[in-house]
Motif scaffolding. Sequence first.
Motif, PDB file in Angstrom:
ATOM      1  N   ASN A  49      62.235  45.131   0.078  1.00 43.11           N
ATOM      2  CA  ASN A  49      60.977  44.444  -0.201  1.00 43.11           C
ATOM      3  C   ASN A  49      60.936  43.072   0.456  1.00 43.11           C
ATOM      4  O   ASN A  49      59.937  42.701   1.080  1.00 43.11           O
ATOM      5  CB  ASN A  49      60.763  44.292  -1.719  1.00 43.11           C
ATOM      6  N   SER A  51      62.673  41.925   3.039  1.00 37.45           N
ATOM      7  CA  SER A  51      62.613  42.010   4.502  1.00 37.45           C
ATOM      8  C   SER A  51      61.247  42.469   4.985  1.00 37.45           C
ATOM      9  O   SER A  51      60.727  41.958   5.971  1.00 37.45           O
ATOM     10  CB  SER A  51      63.703  42.939   5.030  1.00 37.45           C
ATOM     11  N   LYS A  52      60.635  43.417   4.287  1.00 41.16           N
ATOM     12  CA  LYS A  52      59.315  43.906   4.695  1.00 41.16           C
ATOM     13  C   LYS A  52      58.261  42.813   4.551  1.00 41.16           C
ATOM     14  O   LYS A  52      57.441  42.610   5.448  1.00 41.16           O
ATOM     15  CB  LYS A  52      58.930  45.129   3.877  1.00 41.16           C
ATOM     16  N   ASP A  55      58.886  40.341   7.319  1.00 43.92           N
ATOM     17  CA  ASP A  55      58.546  40.901   8.625  1.00 43.92           C
ATOM     18  C   ASP A  55      57.029  40.966   8.815  1.00 43.92           C
ATOM     19  O   ASP A  55      56.514  40.616   9.876  1.00 43.92           O
ATOM     20  CB  ASP A  55      59.178  42.284   8.774  1.00 43.92           C
ATOM     21  N   ASP A  56      56.313  41.385   7.764  1.00 41.66           N
ATOM     22  CA  ASP A  56      54.849  41.435   7.844  1.00 41.66           C
ATOM     23  C   ASP A  56      54.269  40.037   8.043  1.00 41.66           C
ATOM     24  O   ASP A  56      53.338  39.851   8.825  1.00 41.66           O
ATOM     25  CB  ASP A  56      54.254  42.070   6.581  1.00 41.66           C
TER      26      ASP A  56
END
Length: 193
Positions: A49, A51-52, A55-56
């Motif tokens: 979660n 990292s996502k 990244d987003d």
Amino acid sequence: MVALPDRILMSAEEYLVWEPTQEQRYEYWDGKVVAMSGGTRNHNRVSFNFSKLLDDALVDRSCEVYIVDVKVQVELGQKYFYPDVVVTCDERDTDPQLVQFPCLIIEVLSPSTEAVDRGKKFAKYRQSPTLEEYVLVQVDQPSVEVFRRSEQGKWVLSEYNLDEILRLESVDVEIAIAHLYRQVEFEAETTEN
């Protein structure tokens, strides 16, 4: 497959050639190769979660977010660690195997690693001139600690709970703590009468 001891001795050069060929991940501590332990589903979910979300949020910037399998060179020839999430925004970071210039490191705590993550690892990470924030995330309860390097070079602690917004100054990103814990199931606390 031959079972390896928990700790193996070798030079940093040997480690950097040997370690990518292994099925398991190993950190490097002053000549000792140390096997990494496995994580839980909650540990994996929080790491994913985080990292996502990062990244987003950083998709249009020259920052790179890495999770689990990319090591950080903490001290050339001496220490190489695997944080749960690492972010670099430094154009000098071109090595395909590791990050040398992190600005943000996130460790998701587990009972077997918490003392090391808070102690020895953080002491070594603080030596990185590019590291601006070090984040510790609990998985047994919703709690996030952020250590930020001040302009005076001191590390200042900020704590966040489930209903708060985390501001990561190193990458200029805001994240709802509740989003970090999406799909994480906490064990019910038992009380004795």
